[in-house]
Design an enzyme around this catalytic site. Structure first.
Site, PDB file in Angstrom:
ATOM      1  N   LYS A  54       1.674 -16.776   0.960  1.00  0.00           N
ATOM      2  CA  LYS A  54       0.309 -16.541   0.500  1.00  0.00           C
ATOM      3  C   LYS A  54       0.004 -17.402  -0.732  1.00  0.00           C
ATOM      4  O   LYS A  54      -1.065 -17.991  -0.859  1.00  0.00           O
ATOM      5  CB  LYS A  54       0.110 -15.048   0.175  1.00  0.00           C
ATOM      6  CG  LYS A  54       0.111 -14.162   1.423  1.00  0.00           C
ATOM      7  CD  LYS A  54       0.143 -12.671   1.099  1.00  0.00           C
ATOM      8  CE  LYS A  54       0.229 -11.836   2.379  1.00  0.00           C
ATOM      9  NZ  LYS A  54       0.304 -10.390   2.152  1.00  0.00           N
ATOM     10  N   GLN A  98       1.745  -6.124  -2.348  1.00  0.00           N
ATOM     11  CA  GLN A  98       2.472  -6.312  -1.087  1.00  0.00           C
ATOM     12  C   GLN A  98       3.175  -5.020  -0.692  1.00  0.00           C
ATOM     13  O   GLN A  98       3.855  -4.386  -1.502  1.00  0.00           O
ATOM     14  CB  GLN A  98       3.489  -7.461  -1.243  1.00  0.00           C
ATOM     15  CG  GLN A  98       4.199  -7.854   0.043  1.00  0.00           C
ATOM     16  CD  GLN A  98       3.271  -8.453   1.100  1.00  0.00           C
ATOM     17  OE1 GLN A  98       2.275  -9.102   0.780  1.00  0.00           O
ATOM     18  NE2 GLN A  98       3.595  -8.233   2.356  1.00  0.00           N
ATOM     19  N   ASP A 121      -7.338  -6.839   0.446  1.00  0.00           N
ATOM     20  CA  ASP A 121      -6.638  -6.318   1.631  1.00  0.00           C
ATOM     21  C   ASP A 121      -7.515  -5.312   2.376  1.00  0.00           C
ATOM     22  O   ASP A 121      -7.197  -4.930   3.501  1.00  0.00           O
ATOM     23  CB  ASP A 121      -5.356  -5.587   1.204  1.00  0.00           C
ATOM     24  CG  ASP A 121      -4.116  -6.460   1.311  1.00  0.00           C
ATOM     25  OD1 ASP A 121      -4.065  -7.306   2.223  1.00  0.00           O
ATOM     26  OD2 ASP A 121      -3.200  -6.260   0.493  1.00  0.00           O
TER      27      ASP A 121
HETATM   28  N1  GUN Z   1       2.586  -5.739   4.358  1.00  0.00           N
HETATM   29  C1  GUN Z   1       2.470  -6.069   5.669  1.00  0.00           C
HETATM   30  N2  GUN Z   1       1.233  -6.557   5.927  1.00  0.00           N
HETATM   31  C2  GUN Z   1       0.566  -6.542   4.757  1.00  0.00           C
HETATM   32  C3  GUN Z   1      -0.757  -6.935   4.389  1.00  0.00           C
HETATM   33  O1  GUN Z   1      -1.580  -7.391   5.189  1.00  0.00           O
HETATM   34  N3  GUN Z   1      -1.060  -6.781   3.078  1.00  0.00           N
HETATM   35  C4  GUN Z   1      -0.184  -6.254   2.172  1.00  0.00           C
HETATM   36  N4  GUN Z   1      -0.594  -6.122   0.918  1.00  0.00           N
HETATM   37  N5  GUN Z   1       1.037  -5.883   2.486  1.00  0.00           N
HETATM   38  C5  GUN Z   1       1.409  -6.028   3.783  1.00  0.00           C
END
Ligand code: GUN
Length: 295
Positions: A54, A98, A121
């Site tokens: 990311k 995350q 998110d």
């Molecule tokens: N863990 C797995 N997928 C995601 C996501 O799309 N966002 C976040 N913050 N954590 C994750």
């Protein structure tokens, strides 16, 4: 028949290239560089890879990204304090924590603490509520990416039977809401589906999945969707990323389903790259909203 592969990597590249131009234009116009703050708690190896991807994607698109790495013993209160600092910092437009978090930290408390206007998110209850009401502020990155993948391939969902296997807050539930809504960010043809959500307690799962025109597998079990569970010609989207001894494997038995489905996403190179691309899109959107600019 052999399924046409849905090349998520290529579509993600397309989205990122469009976005890079939009970011540059926004910076020129407003003098503000869209900035994402990502928080990684603990040492989940997969999470470290996701956060690094990311971060790199932000840099390539001209966004700023700041990663806050916290130890596995971090107290919930410390994490909440950091989130509050980022909420208050006008130079930060998007905040991402995350998941998963270490077991001693209550996920709901943490996600509820993020300013909903910075919640790129779309996990905050206010943003989930807005999606449920068909007037989204942000869309969660994976379902957002799936709707782009389908729309850009010319696949319409209007009037189709969409079956989602998995009821997670990250993928299954928001995807169901988005598909059943009257409209979407890709237009009404990318919404208006008849939606069934399946889970571990669903009776006769194969009978349900066989009735799907669009089958979305988001259960986190390697090769769970077998050929007998798929209607010939169906569109099959595999959200799974399972690390096994034989490498990365999706939730769909790719080799078997390939000869039944009409369209199929590979793993890797399907949904994954789109998730990252849509995070960038959401971060630019967050910066625009906070600058009071929708142009
Ligand atoms: N863990 C797995 N997928 C995601 C996501 O799309 N966002 C976040 N913050 N954590 C994750």
């Amino acid at each position: 028949m052999t399924a046409t592969l849905l090349d998520g990597k290529q579509i993600a590249e397309q989205i990122r290239s469009e976005l890079t131009g939009e970011v540059a234009a926004f910076v020129d116009r407003c003098g503000i560089r869209p900035t994402l703050a990502a928080i990684l708690v603990g040492d989940f190896a997969a999470s470290e890879v996701y956060v690094r991807n990311k971060e790199r994607a932000c840099q390539r698109a001209g966004l700023d990204s700041r990663v806050h790495r916290l130890g596995s013993q971090t107290r919930e209160e410390e994490l909440l304090q950091l989130i509050e600092q980022l909420n208050q910092n006008p130079a930060v437009h998007g905040i991402l924590v995350q998941l998963p978090l270490p077991g001693h930290i209550r996920e709901a408390r943490v996600l509820d603490a993020i300013d909903p206007r910075k919640d790129v998110d779309a996990f905050h209850p206010e943003n989930v509520g807005l999606i449920a009401q068909g007037r989204p502020r942000y869309l969660p990155c994976t379902p957002h990416g799936i709707s782009q993948l389908l729309a850009r391939t010319g696949i319409k969902t209007r009037g189709k039977h969409a079956v989602i296997v998995g009821r997670s807050d990250i993928v299954g539930k928001p995807m169901a809401l988005m598909l059943m809504n009257r409209d979407s960010t890709v237009g009404a043809d990318g919404a208006n589906a008849t939606v069934t959500v399946c889970h571990t307690q669903t009776a006769d799962l194969p009978a349900v999945t066989r009735s799907a025109d669009l089958l979305i597998a988001a259960i986190g079990r390697p090769k769970f969707i077998t050929a007998d569970m798929v209607k010939p010609g169906a569109v099959v989207v595999d959200v799974g990323i399972n690390r096994t001894e034989s490498g990365l494997v999706g939730d769909v038995d790719f080799e078997a389903v390939k000869s039944i489905a009409g369209f199929l996403t590979p793993v890797p190179g399907g949904v994954g790259p789109l998730t990252v691309a849509m995070l960038l899109v959401n971060t630019l959107e967050a910066a625009r909203r906070q600058a009071g600019r929708t142009d």
